[in-house]
Scaffold this motif. Structure first.
Motif, mmCIF file in Angstrom:
data_model
loop_
_atom_site.group_PDB
_atom_site.id
_atom_site.type_symbol
_atom_site.label_atom_id
_atom_site.label_comp_id
_atom_site.label_asym_id
_atom_site.label_seq_id
_atom_site.Cartn_x
_atom_site.Cartn_y
_atom_site.Cartn_z
ATOM 1 N N GLU A 247 -25.811 7.742 -94.457
ATOM 2 C CA GLU A 247 -25.629 6.682 -95.441
ATOM 3 C C GLU A 247 -26.416 6.990 -96.714
ATOM 4 O O GLU A 247 -25.946 6.719 -97.828
ATOM 5 C CB GLU A 247 -26.106 5.344 -94.862
ATOM 6 C CG GLU A 247 -25.231 4.793 -93.749
ATOM 7 C CD GLU A 247 -25.788 3.511 -93.160
ATOM 8 O OE1 GLU A 247 -24.978 2.692 -92.687
ATOM 9 O OE2 GLU A 247 -27.025 3.326 -93.168
ATOM 10 N N ASN A 249 -26.908 9.720 -98.090
ATOM 11 C CA ASN A 249 -26.413 10.923 -98.763
ATOM 12 C C ASN A 249 -27.398 12.088 -98.639
ATOM 13 O O ASN A 249 -27.570 12.875 -99.570
ATOM 14 C CB ASN A 249 -26.113 10.635 -100.237
ATOM 15 C CG ASN A 249 -24.704 11.073 -100.626
ATOM 16 O OD1 ASN A 249 -24.142 11.955 -99.996
ATOM 17 N ND2 ASN A 249 -24.158 10.474 -101.673
ATOM 18 N N LEU A 281 -22.519 4.064 -98.392
ATOM 19 C CA LEU A 281 -22.995 5.336 -98.917
ATOM 20 C C LEU A 281 -23.812 5.099 -100.183
ATOM 21 O O LEU A 281 -23.446 4.281 -101.034
ATOM 22 C CB LEU A 281 -21.808 6.249 -99.238
ATOM 23 C CG LEU A 281 -22.135 7.696 -99.633
ATOM 24 C CD1 LEU A 281 -22.695 8.464 -98.430
ATOM 25 C CD2 LEU A 281 -20.890 8.405 -100.168
ATOM 26 N N TYR A 327 -25.992 1.224 -102.733
ATOM 27 C CA TYR A 327 -25.027 1.449 -101.657
ATOM 28 C C TYR A 327 -23.717 0.734 -101.939
ATOM 29 O O TYR A 327 -23.715 -0.401 -102.429
ATOM 30 C CB TYR A 327 -25.593 0.952 -100.324
ATOM 31 C CG TYR A 327 -26.637 1.881 -99.763
ATOM 32 C CD1 TYR A 327 -26.282 2.930 -98.925
ATOM 33 C CD2 TYR A 327 -27.975 1.730 -100.100
ATOM 34 C CE1 TYR A 327 -27.236 3.798 -98.425
ATOM 35 C CE2 TYR A 327 -28.947 2.587 -99.600
ATOM 36 C CZ TYR A 327 -28.566 3.625 -98.766
ATOM 37 O OH TYR A 327 -29.517 4.493 -98.278
ATOM 38 N N LYS A 330 -17.653 1.556 -97.357
ATOM 39 C CA LYS A 330 -16.641 2.578 -97.089
ATOM 40 C C LYS A 330 -15.354 2.254 -97.843
ATOM 41 O O LYS A 330 -14.942 1.096 -97.927
ATOM 42 C CB LYS A 330 -16.375 2.628 -95.582
ATOM 43 C CG LYS A 330 -15.623 3.849 -95.109
ATOM 44 C CD LYS A 330 -15.644 3.928 -93.597
ATOM 45 C CE LYS A 330 -15.043 5.234 -93.110
ATOM 46 N NZ LYS A 330 -15.165 5.383 -91.641
#
Length: 364
Positions: A247, A249, A281, A327, A330
């Motif tokens: 998550e 990166n 992410l 963040y 998805k």
């Protein structure tokens, strides 16, 4: 409440006009008279010295230390050659990041540096889990970071061995008669060094570097804007015990063998996310206009649905505008995607961008 601790450079900070604040239980300079923007530019254009003595320096002594450390981190340390350094992190049983750290193969032992705010977690964690390994916290040494395009010239003038190091390499070298650990790395995106110095010599050697016209002091404020422009995570903001390395990166920091074999806390979740993708992410976000988007600001898609939140944000002096990381869920996160930020009840246009905002200038 206990009084904040002071680093060996405290008196020098006060003498140079440092504005002292409590940071992770330490009295640290947030800025000097030059100001955060001036100190930021000093590091990008010349060389800046940061006091990072509040971070914990630790040595691991004993046979199999690297192998045993691999049981706590998803990094490959048994293949880390002497004189080499590696970025890593402790993971917990649910695959979250307990803390991030720098691990170095010092030859006869493992040398690592962990975050100041997490030392009271990390050191007991290692002592409880590294059976047969002596976990030795180093409490009699300062740690300074000399960062910027002129850092090599500043340091090598007094330590020729520093010029021979490449990025993520470490050595023990003499600086004006003092044995110091010199590592070519840092947290600004610029070339530079972290130097571990016996506390009694810390002020004298720091003054020695400051005699160079291209070198000046910088505080925590500039360190934060520099690392953010360079796309570097801040523990407690951008990564924490709930976010996974996938998550965050940070899959680049896990070597292939470790990804495939597992054998570290939370491996099941991390391997699943590597295969299927994470639920969210960490991405770069560039707000339009001049107003920064601070941590906690809501991120919406153009249809008005909440898709995430900012974790770090400030004005980027080198970029010339606000920069942020955060963040997104998805299905979002491609560079170029337009989003809205909800700041004080009003929407502000922004764009998801590829990190880093400013090119990293490490000596490879």
């Amino acid at each position: 409440m206990t009084e904040p601790r002071r680093t060996p450079l405290y008196d020098l900070h006060v003498e140079l006009g440092g504005k002292m604040v409590d940071f992770a239980g330490w009295e640290m300079p947030v800025q000097y008279p030059l100001g955060i923007m001036g100190e930021h530019n000093q590091c990008r254009e010349k060389a800046a010295i940061f006091d990072v003595s509040h971070m914990a320096q630790v040595e691991l002594h004993g046979e199999g230390a690297a192998e045993k450390l691999e049981a706590l981190c998803p990094q490959a340390f048994t293949t880390l050659k002497p004189g080499k350094c590696r970025y890593g992190f402790f993971t917990n049983e649910t695959g979250g990041i307990m803390d991030d750290l720098i691990v170095s193969n010092a030859g006869d032992f493992i040398y690592l540096v962990v975050n100041a705010s997490m030392r009271d977690q990390d050191i007991p964690h290692m002592r409880a889990n590294l059976e047969g390994i002596e976990v030795r916290e180093i409490t009699d040494r300062a740690l300074i970071a000399v960062q910027g395009p002129k850092a090599e010239a500043v340091v090598a003038a007094h330590c020729p061995a520093a010029a021979e190091l490449n990025f993520m390499e470490t050595t023990v070298a003499d600086i004006d008669g003092v044995s110091c650990r010199v590592s070519r790395l840092g947290y600004t995106g610029e070339d530079g060094y972290e130097i571990s110095i016996p506390e009694g010599d810390a002020i004298r050697l720091t003054r020695l570097f400051l005699e160079n016209d291209d070198c000046d002091v910088s505080g925590l404020g500039a360190r934060d804007s520099l690392r953010l422009e360079s796309g570097l995570c801040l523990y407690g903001n951008d990564i924490n015990g709930e976010t996974s390395p996938v998550e965050g990166n940070l899959t680049w920091a896990m070597q292939k063998r470790r990804k495939e074999e597992g054998g570290f806390p939370g491996a099941e979740r991390i391997q699943r996310e590597l295969a299927e993708g994470p639920a969210k992410l960490l991405v770069g976000i560039k707000p339009e206009g001049r107003a920064p988007a601070r941590a906690g600001v809501e991120v919406q898609c153009l249809e008005g649905n909440t898709i995430g939140a900012i974790t770090s944000g400030s004005f980027g002096p080198t970029v010339g505008g606000p920069v942020a990381m955060g963040y997104v869920s998805k299905g979002h996160g491609e560079a170029g995607e337009k989003v809205n930020l909800v700041i004080r009840g009003k929407t502000q246009p922004a764009e998801i961008v590829k990190l880093p905002f400013v090119q990293q200038n490490y000596k490879r």
